[in-house]
Scaffold this active site. Structure first.
Site, PDB file in Angstrom:
ATOM      1  N   ASP A   1       0.885  -1.077   0.028  1.00  0.00           N
ATOM      2  CA  ASP A   1      -0.044   0.072  -0.061  1.00  0.00           C
ATOM      3  C   ASP A   1       0.712   1.229  -0.029  1.00  0.00           C
ATOM      4  O   ASP A   1       2.093   1.067   0.212  1.00  0.00           O
ATOM      5  CB  ASP A   1      -0.919  -0.049   1.111  1.00  0.00           C
ATOM      6  CG  ASP A   1      -0.355  -0.121   2.430  1.00  0.00           C
ATOM      7  OD1 ASP A   1       0.638  -0.835   2.776  1.00  0.00           O
ATOM      8  OD2 ASP A   1      -0.640   0.716   3.369  1.00  0.00           O
TER       9      ASP A   1
ATOM     10  N   GLU B   1      -0.029  -0.987   5.832  1.00  0.00           N
ATOM     11  CA  GLU B   1       1.036  -0.217   6.821  1.00  0.00           C
ATOM     12  C   GLU B   1       0.786   1.297   6.569  1.00  0.00           C
ATOM     13  O   GLU B   1       1.235   1.920   7.694  1.00  0.00           O
ATOM     14  CB  GLU B   1       2.423  -0.603   6.118  1.00  0.00           C
ATOM     15  CG  GLU B   1       3.539  -0.200   7.177  1.00  0.00           C
ATOM     16  CD  GLU B   1       4.071   0.985   7.213  1.00  0.00           C
ATOM     17  OE1 GLU B   1       4.980   1.373   7.986  1.00  0.00           O
ATOM     18  OE2 GLU B   1       3.695   1.649   6.188  1.00  0.00           O
TER      19      GLU B   1
END
Length: 377
Positions: free
Chosen positions: A77, A136
């Site tokens: 991400d 994250e």
């Protein structure tokens, strides 16, 4: 037996799959497509619901005959690109010596380099796993922690882990992270009684109480630092009353603070400290804390030494061991085994026109392969 993977091509494929946190779908397809031909068994699962999910996670394991299990952890991400890029943030482009695109350094470039390093490492050398989340950069609720539960249920536990965060500062290889400070956010709500400013005896103004509480907190010195950590710090990040009238004493006043703390403290203890200070001033004050992660340290030892040796062999740089900076998912993974963080230079992470030097992707691949071979000796 070894095969070849071009880390630059893989980095471009990962960047080309938009994956603003929480990430799912195409970016994981691209990674799985690179891993499956290398002999990795790939498991993907989605966890969580809105607002912090759904989140996709990937666990890939290639079992070797050697006794050592080496884990690499990271995230697919990315933060939103923002407005003002020279090109399309999700259309990877090589201009001059640099590859541009959101996630180039944080941290799709590092993931690509590690996959290429694993491809060039003999299968029989040892077991390699990739622990990759899509959460994250966000709340990190359904990401790495869910992966760890997934691994525990299957009896999968690496002997050591490198997290591919962009730790390098001035040049590739100058910094390796061997720990991180903890992080806690705390909200303070001081109640009062609303009333007219001309009749203060009929009201109870919460603002002076909140100011006193914040003054008491501001006077606290948590520590002077340790051998490996800088001093813990308390920072006020918001004060809110929400009073649009000039002649009204408000009914409540609120504040928020953030504490970054070293391994002399625990998050819950710091929340309790703030609660004591607040309630000494106003017994009805409410304090809520959210610990994002505890401080941890992997003392210099075998893992940091072999990482440093691999860096020096490829760059002639001897890295500094550091615990500075923000948090990462290493704050969870350290519960499994020794963990260090090492990756690309971080000058452009989260910025417009994020970019990585093409040469650094190839050098990082060589460093990661050197780490693997040293770990499997």
């Amino acid at each position: 037996m070894t095969t070849m993977t071009d880390p630059l091509e893989l980095a471009q494929a990962l960047i080309a799959a938009p994956s603003v946190t929480p990430a799912t779908g195409a970016v994981f397809d691209a990674l799985e497509a690179a891993l499956a031909p290398l002999g990795f068994t790939v498991e993907r699962f989605i966890d969580g619901i809105e607002p912090d999910g759904p989140v996709e996670n990937l666990l890939a394991v290639r079992r070797g005959s050697g006794p050592v299990h080496f884990g690499f952890a990271g995230h697919l991400d990315v933060v939103p690109p923002g407005v003002g890029w020279t090109g399309d943030a999700f259309a990877p482009e090589i201009r001059g010596d640099f590859l541009y695109g959101r996630g180039a350094v944080d941290m799709k470039g590092s993931i690509a380099a590690f996959v290429a390093a694993a491809a060039a490492t003999p299968v029989e050398a040892g077991t390699i796993s990739l622990i990759i989340t899509g959460d994250e950069e966000g709340p990190a609720i359904f990401g790495t922690r869910a992966l760890m539960e997934h691994m525990d249920a299957r009896g999968i536990r690496p002997d050591m882990i490198v997290v591919g965060e962009p730790t390098s500062v001035s040049r590739l290889g100058d910094i390796v992270k061997i720990g991180r400070r903890g992080s806690v956010n705390i909200w303070i709500d001081v109640p009062g009684t609303q009333g007219h400013v001309a009749y203060p005896h009929l009201a109870d103004n919460p603002i002076p109480k909140l100011v006193k509480i914040l003054s008491e907190i501001d006077s606290v010195s948590l520590d002077a630092g340790t051998d490996w950590f800088q001093p813990s710090n308390i920072e006020f990040t918001d004060i809110e009353v929400g009073n649009g009238a000039t002649n009204v004493i408000p009914a409540s006043a609120r504040a928020r603070l953030s504490i970054r703390f070293n391994d002399r403290h625990r998050g819950a203890d710091l929340v309790a400290m703030v609660e004591r200070i607040a309630q000494d001033v106003e017994p009805n004050a409410k304090v809520v804390g959210k610990v994002s992660g505890e401080a941890f340290l992997t003392p210099p030892g075998d893992l940091s030494a072999l990482v440093a040796e691999a860096i020096h062999a490829e760059t002639d740089v001897m890295p500094d061991m550091s615990t500075t900076g923000g948090t990462s998912d290493a704050r969870f993974l350290h519960a499994l085994c020794p963990v260090v963080e090492f990756g690309l230079t971080n000058a452009t992470m989260h910025k417009l026109d994020e970019a990585v030097a093409v040469a650094d992707i190839r050098t990082l691949t060589a460093i990661y392969r050197g780490i693997l071979m040293r770990a499997f000796l």
